[in-house]
Design an enzyme around this catalytic site. Structure first.
Site, PDB file in Angstrom:
ATOM      1  N   GLU A 322       0.831  -1.206   0.000  1.00 11.30           N
ATOM      2  CA  GLU A 322       0.000   0.000   0.000  1.00 11.30           C
ATOM      3  C   GLU A 322       0.867   1.258   0.000  1.00 11.30           C
ATOM      4  O   GLU A 322       0.469   2.297  -0.540  1.00 11.30           O
ATOM      5  CB  GLU A 322      -0.937  -0.006   1.211  1.00 11.30           C
ATOM      6  CG  GLU A 322      -2.083   0.988   1.108  1.00 11.30           C
ATOM      7  CD  GLU A 322      -3.135   0.787   2.180  1.00 11.30           C
ATOM      8  OE1 GLU A 322      -4.179   0.174   1.892  1.00 11.30           O
ATOM      9  OE2 GLU A 322      -2.901   1.232   3.325  1.00 11.30           O
ATOM     10  N   HIS A 351       7.580 -27.291   2.096  1.00 12.09           N
ATOM     11  CA  HIS A 351       6.741 -28.366   1.559  1.00 12.09           C
ATOM     12  C   HIS A 351       5.609 -27.790   0.713  1.00 12.09           C
ATOM     13  O   HIS A 351       4.627 -28.474   0.438  1.00 12.09           O
ATOM     14  CB  HIS A 351       6.180 -29.211   2.709  1.00 12.09           C
ATOM     15  CG  HIS A 351       7.246 -29.832   3.544  1.00 12.09           C
ATOM     16  ND1 HIS A 351       7.770 -31.079   3.284  1.00 12.09           N
ATOM     17  CD2 HIS A 351       7.912 -29.357   4.626  1.00 12.09           C
ATOM     18  CE1 HIS A 351       8.704 -31.357   4.174  1.00 12.09           C
ATOM     19  NE2 HIS A 351       8.810 -30.329   5.002  1.00 12.09           N
ATOM     20  N   LYS A 455     -13.102   2.034  -2.671  1.00 15.56           N
ATOM     21  CA  LYS A 455     -14.200   2.372  -1.759  1.00 15.56           C
ATOM     22  C   LYS A 455     -15.335   3.063  -2.509  1.00 15.56           C
ATOM     23  O   LYS A 455     -16.517   2.776  -2.274  1.00 15.56           O
ATOM     24  CB  LYS A 455     -13.691   3.282  -0.638  1.00 15.56           C
ATOM     25  CG  LYS A 455     -12.791   2.595   0.374  1.00 15.56           C
ATOM     26  CD  LYS A 455     -12.337   3.588   1.431  1.00 15.56           C
ATOM     27  CE  LYS A 455     -11.417   2.947   2.443  1.00 15.56           C
ATOM     28  NZ  LYS A 455     -10.926   3.923   3.445  1.00 15.56           N
TER      29      LYS A 455
END
Length: 529
Positions: A322, A351, A455
């Site tokens: 950000e 793994h 937003k």
């Protein structure tokens, strides 16, 4: 490079913080002295800009704001006496509130003490607190801490259901600077509704961490919440862990917040040095710049070999991505900067994706987070003379060597143990590294226009949904999707219209779809009831 030369390079580039016991090793980054020399003028500029930021300069020009998270751990740095007093007073309020809750001086109506805390927040109001909570969790915390960090109804129900039998002894801390963040507001309203359904007085359980005069502050004052603790407008969400945002939940859990601040202060002092080789944050920024050629061409893989630090990569995703992920630089040129961050923990990841890191596309550099102390309990040997911790250390060292053999660059950050002081220092180290790197690439690390765009798009979608429902309510016959989009004056958003009505239908909101789901354009929509 032969073994002797590599050993010498390790010693030449090793940083050690004597007070904190923290090492930063960038010897396995394959830069040469000429690269460092070329970058030194950029660091001269970056150090000066960081000095100005700490002195109170407008470091976030887009929002015309100072950037003051460094003042939180050393109030003497605050540029005015008023700000210094505010920092000291806020910390004292946090400590006093937590002490009163722990002692039962602030208590629920039906029990001598609170038992649980639900922390509601998103982004910087959640990622930092969750990381710290897991990193420093004790077996028997002062209060059990839970997080609502999304607007997912099932996720909210899961948390509220877990504390259902203890809701009468549960605090709810809502964290939002503006008080208008939809996800946080929704979580608070959902919690409030659950309290109401159980006949509990929500304000007697509610705490706000928010900006002065915000929507949330107004609600808290009007309803008589237990407490309101301030967020400062000069502290951004992703650098707010050592503000009230992170300190309130941590202190309620019983974490030593003064130690966190002390660790951060000690690291801040080390990263304030105007010398590349003796500044650990500058060493990280140098390595990031080299790895991605100053253009973010390689991903940052964070691999902590400690279960308690597993959430560090998620915390860094926001702090790094950000801050650095920007379309334009400070000169308003389009640059598309950023560094992608991912990771989980070692040796689990050996793994999972380490196979690709060693033999696949070399589009990354890796940071190992090493912790020297294995455990607090009694040592147990899984083989004669060998512990589980020896294996963990062996896997880290082996993976580091295996990657180096394939010319995969890596950094190693080593902590002596995981304590409040070490975690505070780790947060401060990366906050400073991000700030310095942002100066190197000339971007504003302290705004987030892309988040604001998202937003707004979400708000527009909710407005379109309300319009669609109203149209359907006033229409007696089923409407084709195309006609519905036209009536909603959104023909260019027909796919969004379709997805809105599909979601409403799936949740039994009165909307019904007729036709073949595999052919969305053929569907007809109606509203029942």
């Amino acid at each position: 490079m032969d073994a002797a030369a590599l050993w010498q390079r390790y010693q030449d580039w090793l940083y050690y913080h004597e007070q904190l016991g923290i090492y930063v090793d960038i010897s396995r980054m394959s830069f040469d002295d000429a690269f460092v020399e070329r970058l030194e003028p950029k660091f001269v500029k970056a150090f000066k800009e960081m000095d100005a930021l700490e002195a109170g300069a407008i470091a976030n020009p887009d929002e015309n704001r100072m950037v003051g998270h460094y003042w939180l751990r050393d109030s003497n740095l605050a540029p005015t006496p008023e700000l210094k007093k505010e920092i000291i007073t806020t910390l004292e309020k946090i400590e006093a509130f937590a002490a009163d809750v722990h002692a039962g001086r602030i208590k629920p109506a039906t029990a001598p003490r609170f038992t649980d805390v639900i922390s509601i927040g998103i982004g910087g109001s959640s990622l930092g607190p969750q990381f710290v909570s897991q990193a420093l969790a004790v077996l028997h915390p002062a209060l059990e801490l839970h997080f609502i960090d999304n607007t997912d109804p099932a996720g909210i129900d899961y948390i509220l259901d877990r504390v259902q039998d203890r809701l009468d002894t549960t605090l709810v801390v809502t964290i939002s600077k503006s008080g208008g963040t939809p996800e946080t507001r929704n979580g608070m309203l959902e919690a409030k509704n659950r309290f109401k359904n159980l006949g509990l007085d929500f304000p007697k359980h509610a705490v706000a961490v928010t900006g002065y005069g915000s929507k949330l502050a107004q609600i808290a004052e009007e309803e008589g919440w237990l407490a309101m603790l301030p967020m400062h407008d000069w502290v951004g969400g992703r650098t707010s862990e050592l503000s009230a945002v992170g300190l309130v939940p941590a202190s309620l859990q019983g974490i030593a917040i003064r130690e966190m601040l002390a660790g951060a202060k000690a690291m801040d002092e080390a990263t304030r040095v105007h010398d590349l080789k003796t500044n650990p944050a500058a060493l990280l920024a140098l390595s990031w710049y080299f790895a991605g050629e100053g253009a973010g061409k390689k991903d940052m893989v964070i691999l902590p070999y400690k279960d308690s630090l597993m959430l560090f990569s998620r915390y860094l995703q926001q702090l790094v991505m950000e801050s650095l992920g920007k379309e334009k630089d400070l000169d308003d040129k389009i640059v598309h900067q950023g560094i992608a961050v991912y990771g989980n923990k070692g040796s689990t990841d050996q793994h999972a994706y380490v196979q690709e890191l060693r033999e696949g596309i070399p589009n990354f550099f890796l940071t190992f987070i090493e912790v020297l102390k294995d455990r607090d309990g009694t040592r147990f040997e899984v083989e004669p003379g060998v512990t589980s911790g020896d294996y963990l250390s062996g896997f880290l060292l082996g993976t580091r060597e295996a990657l180096y053999e394939k010319r995969r660059d890596s950094i190693t950050v080593t902590l002596p143990e995981v304590t409040s002081k070490q975690v505070g220092a780790l947060i401060a180290l990366y906050e400073r590294a991000v700030g310095l790197y942002a100066s190197l690439i000339n971007v504003n690390a302290y705004h987030q226009p892309g988040v604001e765009a998202g937003k707004k798009a979400a708000t527009d979608t909710i407005a379109l949904q309300n319009k669609i429902v109203q149209i359907l309510r006033n229409t007696l016959t089923p409407l084709p999707i195309t006609s519905l989009a036209d009536k909603a004056e959104a023909p260019d958003k027909i796919e969004t219209v379709y997805k809105i009505v599909r979601h409403l239908a799936a949740n039994k909101r009165g909307v019904e779809l007729y036709g073949n789901p595999a052919e969305p354009g053929s569907l007809q929509v109606t509203l029942k009831g």
